[in-house]
Design an enzyme around this catalytic site. Structure first.
Site, PDB file in Angstrom:
ATOM      1  N   GLU A   1       0.814  -1.222   0.000  1.00 47.88           N
ATOM      2  CA  GLU A   1       0.000   0.000   0.000  1.00 47.88           C
ATOM      3  C   GLU A   1       0.841   1.263   0.000  1.00 47.88           C
ATOM      4  OE1 GLU A   1      -0.162  -2.428   2.321  1.00 47.88           O
ATOM      5  OE2 GLU A   1      -0.563  -1.611   4.326  1.00 47.88           O
ATOM      6  N   ASN A   2       2.127   1.134   0.274  1.00 46.06           N
ATOM      7  CA  ASN A   2       2.972   2.320   0.171  1.00 46.06           C
ATOM      8  C   ASN A   2       3.413   2.592  -1.265  1.00 46.06           C
ATOM      9  OD1 ASN A   2       4.403  -0.125   0.804  1.00 46.06           O
ATOM     10  ND2 ASN A   2       6.281   1.057   0.948  1.00 46.06           N
TER      11      ASN A   2
END
Lengths: 220, 233, 220, 233
Positions: B47-48
Site C-alpha cells: 500500500e505504500n
C-alpha cells in the site's frame, strides 16, 4: 504561484514558516522523509505546530527530533506506534502531544481532496469503527459511507528525487508515497531533492509533480 | 495436528487463484509470499505505492527507497509499477485487489474484524492501512491462531476489541481450522488435529459443518492439542 | 481480476460486450480515442448502449460511426457540439438520442470516484447553474458545493501508447487524457495500444496505468 | 478608439504577472498567448492534460497526440508536463491556476458568467471545461466585445443566458473598456474611444469610475463608435 525558487540551503527553503502552522511532512517511515528540511525547521524555530505525516517519527532524527524539541502540538497520522517511535511514545504517554489517528487511505484522500478543491467526500473506510465515531454517515447504493473532510497544510515539506529548475519533480521507487498529494495541498510547498537538473532534462511524460505545485526546491 | 505458521501460510497461498492481485498485511501474513506458486502470476500490492513487489531484499540489494508496508527493504520484479499513496489507496478502496490477508486480535461470527488496537488505556492506537484494506479488498482473509496464548478464543460472537471493519472478513485461517463466513453462519471448512465437535465446544460461536461433507468431520491429525480450557469473552 | 490478456484482434478484445452496457470511451477529440476498438464494437453489434466520453463523435468514423448505426441510447459527455459533430447533432435534433451534459472536470472526477471507491463528493463546479439543478448542495467552510455521484462503466475502451504483456500502460502526450481514470472505473477494461512490449521493458517509475486495471490489450 | 481583438489580447497579456500559471479558453482568449512577454515565465495550462504548452504546431510539427483544449495541434516547451484529466481538473478546481481568460455571452454586474449555452431551444448544450475554470481559477478574466453585433450590451444586471458560474468573474476586458468587479460595484478601469459617461448611458448596470482617477475620464480615442442603440435585456 510562480515557478519554484531553487534555494541554496535547507535554511533558505524553510524560511518564514510561522508558529502554529499545519505542516504536511512526506515520507513513509524514512522513505521519502525530507530529513534535511526537518532539521532546518528545527533550527528555524517554528513551534506550536500541527504535523500531518504517516508516522510519528523514527529513532532520534528527522520528525522524531522535531517532536523531541517540543515543537509539535498535535500529530495527525495513521501509524504512530513503531518499534523505534520512542520519542513520540514518551510524549504521548506524558500527555504532551495530541494525536489524531486517521486510516492511511483516508489520510491520503483527505490531503488529495484539499489539493483538488473537493469540499468533502463519502468514504467507506472505517464505517462502524471508533475512528468514524461522531462522523456523519450516509447510505449510498446499499453501502454505508463516512463523510470525510480535506486536510490542508500551511506548508508541505516533501522529499523527491530530482527537480528541474522550474520545480517539476520526479520521485524514486516507494519514496514517492505521500509526496505528490502533499505537494497539491500545501500553501507553501518545499521539496528536498537529490539533484536539480536543467529545465528540459526531465521527460514531460514522467513528471509526477508538475511545477505549478512547487514553491521552493533545495538539493541536499 | 495443528498447523504451523508456515503451514497456514501455505494453505492460504494454495487458495489464492492464479493471476490474483493480493495485499499481504504486516507481520505473519507476509509469510504467504513464500508459498505462492511460481508462475501463477500472482501480483503483490504494497500500500505504500507498488504493484508486483518482489521478495525481501538481501545484502546489497537493500535500498531505503524501496520498502514494503512493514518498512522492510524489498525488490522489484519485471512489470512492477510505482504510484503515490492516494492512487494506491484508490486501488484498494475501489475494490481492485482480489484478496488481502490480515492478522487479527478477534473476528466475530458475522465477519467483524478487530486487528488494530487492543483498547487498553496505555496502548497507542495505530491503524495504518488496516481499515482501508478491510473495507476495500474484494476478499479479506484473516490469518491467526484460533486461541490466544492464554487459550482465549479469537473467533467470538462480538468483538470486544475496537473494530477495524464491519462484516468484512470472508475466511479465517487458523492453526486448528479454516472457517468461511457465510450467510448461513460460520462454516468450518478444514480442521487440523481437532474435531468439529471439539471446536464447537471450545468456541463461543455456533459453527456449521462444511456443506460438501454432511457427515461429522473426522479428526485429520493424530493427537489432540492440550489446549487450555477456553475462557469465553 | 487477473493480468491482462493480449488479444490477437480488436474483435477478440471487444467480445462479449452486452446490449444495454454503459461504455466509457477514452479520448479528447481524436487524441486517445480507441478508434479500432469502436470499429470492432460496431461489428460486434452491441446496442442500446450508454456511452460516456468527453465528446460525441467527430466526422463519420469512430464514435460518430457507432452513433450513426443507432447503437447508442444515451451520451454522457461534456462537449458534444463540435464543428464536425454532425452525426450526433442530427440524432439529437431528431430526438433519437438522450444527452447528459457534465462539466468536463466533474466527468473526470466522477469517473475517478467510481474507480476509487468514493461514494459521492462535494464539488464546487456548476453551483448555481442549470447543470446543478435538482442536485443536493451543501455549504462547507463558507463555500457552496454540489453533491456528485460516481460514473461507472460496464466496459472501458481506451487508447494508450504501449503495454507490456501484463497490461501495464503508458500513454503519449495529451492522448493520455481520460484513459487512466476510465481504466480504473470499467468492469471490463480494454486498451488499444500501438505496441505490446515484453514485461520488464517499461520503467516501473513511468507506468501510468498499472496492470491491475487492464483486462484486455490489443496492438493495432 | 475601440480595441481590436489583438489589442485586447495584448492588454490582458500585460496584466498577467510574471511566473503566473494561466489557462486560456477556447477561441478569442487563445490570442493572449501571442502577446505574453518572452522571459516572463508565464506557464500555460491546457485542461486536456498539459502544463507549459507551447505555440500552435506548424507544418510537420503537428502531432495528433499533442493538442490543446480547442483540439488544435500545439507544441511542447522545456519543462512541459503531461497528466490525466482527473489530475488536470484537480489542478484547476483546487485553485492552483492564477488566471483563466474566458469568452462570454454575458457577464452580470456581480460577476456571474454566461458563456456556455445560448439557451435557445435548438442549441445543443456543450459546456466543456468552462464551469470548472469559472469555479476553479484564482482569477477569472473575461475577454469579449462589450456589445453584440446588434448592439445589445453583454454586461448586464442579471444574465439571461444559462449561467456558467456565480460571482466568479474578476475582470472584463472589452473593446470599449476594462471593468473590474469589486465589492463596491463594477469599476471602469480603462476606456477606449468612449467616455465614462457614455458607457454609463449605454450599459444597463451602475458603473463606478476608476478609483485612482476621481475626475471623469476623458475620451481616449478620437471617434465614437456608431453602435446601435442598446436593447436592455
Amino acid at each position: 504561484m510562480t515557478a519554484a525558487r531553487i534555494c541554496d540551503s535547507p535554511a533558505e527553503a524553510v524560511a518564514g514558516i510561522e508558529d502554529g502552522s499545519t505542516i504536511l511532512i512526506g515520507g513513509f517511515g524514512l522513505a521519502g522523509m525530507p530529513v534535511r528540511l526537518i532539521d532546518a525547521l528545527i533550527d528555524q524555530g517554528a513551534t506550536d505546530l500541527t504535523v500531518v505525516s504517516n508516522n510519528a517519527g523514527n529513532g532520534d532524527t528527522g520528525l522524531a527530533a522535531l517532536l523531541a524539541k517540543g515543537r509539535v502540538r498535535k500529530m495527525i497520522c495513521s501509524f504512530p506506534r513503531q518499534p523505534d517511535s520512542w520519542v513520540f511514545d514518551g510524549l504521548y504517554r506524558a500527555g504532551k502531544i495530541e494525536l489524531e489517528v486517521v486510516p492511511q487511505g483516508n489520510l491520503a484522500e483527505r490531503i488529495r481532496a484539499a489539493g483538488a478543491g473537493i469540499g468533502a467526500f463519502y468514504c467507506p473506510t472505517g464505517v462502524g469503527t471508533p475512528l468514524a465515531e461522531g462522523k456523519e454517515t450516509r447510505d449510498i447504493d446499499g453501502r454505508t459511507y463516512v463523510l470525510e473532510y480535506p486536510i490542508r497544510g500551511d506548508v508541505a515539506l516533501i522529499g523527491a528525487h530530482r527537480s528541474d529548475r522550474m520545480g517539476n519533480l520526479v520521485y524514486r521507487k516507494t519514496a514517492r508515497n505521500f509526496g505528490p498529494v502533499m505537494a497539491t495541498a500545501g500553501e507553501l510547498v518545499v521539496a528536498q531533492v537529490s539533484e536539480v537538473v536543467e529545465t528540459g532534462q526531465l521527460d514531460p511524460e514522467v513528471i509526477v509533480t508538475p511545477s505549478i505545485y512547487v514553491d521552493r526546491v533545495v538539493a541536499v | 495436528m495443528s498447523l504451523s505458521e508456515h503451514e497456514m501460510a501455505a494453505l492460504i497461498a494454495r487458495d489464492i487463484e492464479p493471476g490474483s492481485f493480493v495485499n499481504l498485511g504486516i507481520g505473519r501474513p507476509t509469510l504467504v509470499a513464500d508459498h505462492l506458486p511460481a508462475g501463477a502470476g500472482i501480483v503483490l500490492h504494497t500500500e505504500n505505492g507498488m504493484l508486483n513487489m518482489g521478495p525481501a531484499a538481501t545484502g546489497d540489494q537493500a535500498d531505503p527507497d524501496l520498502i514494503n508496508a512493514g518498512k522492510v527493504p524489498v525488490t522489484e520484479l519485471p512489470g512492477s509499477a510505482y504510484f503515490h499513496h492516494a492512487d494506491s489507496f484508490a486501488m484498494m478502496r475501489g475494490g481492485h485487489l482480489d484478496v488481502c490477508v490480515l492478522g487479527a486480535f478477534q473476528v466475530s461470527a458475522r465477519g467483524d474484524l478487530a486487528n488494530w488496537h487492543t483498547g487498553e488505556p496505555d496502548a497507542i492506537p495505530a491503524v495504518g492501512g488496516a481499515m482501508d484494506l478491510a473495507a476495500g479488498a474484494k476478499r479479506v482473509y484473516v490469518m491467526m491462531t484460533l486461541f490466544t496464548r492464554d487459550g482465549v478464543p479469537k473467533l467470538v460472537p462480538e468483538c470486544t476489541y475496537p473494530l477495524t471493519g464491519v462484516g468484512c472478513v470472508d475466511r479465517i485461517y487458523t492453526d486448528l481450522a479454516t472457517f468461511v463466513i457465510t450467510d448461513r453462519g460460520v462454516v468450518v471448512r478444514d480442521t487440523f488435529g481437532i474435531s468439529f465437535e471439539e471446536l464447537s465446544v471450545r468456541l463461543p460461536v455456533p459453527l456449521v459443518d462444511r456443506p460438501d461433507q454432511p457427515a461429522p468431520r473426522p479428526v485429520r491429525g493424530a493427537s489432540q492439542p492440550a489446549g487450555d480450557s477456553p475462557r469465553r469473552s
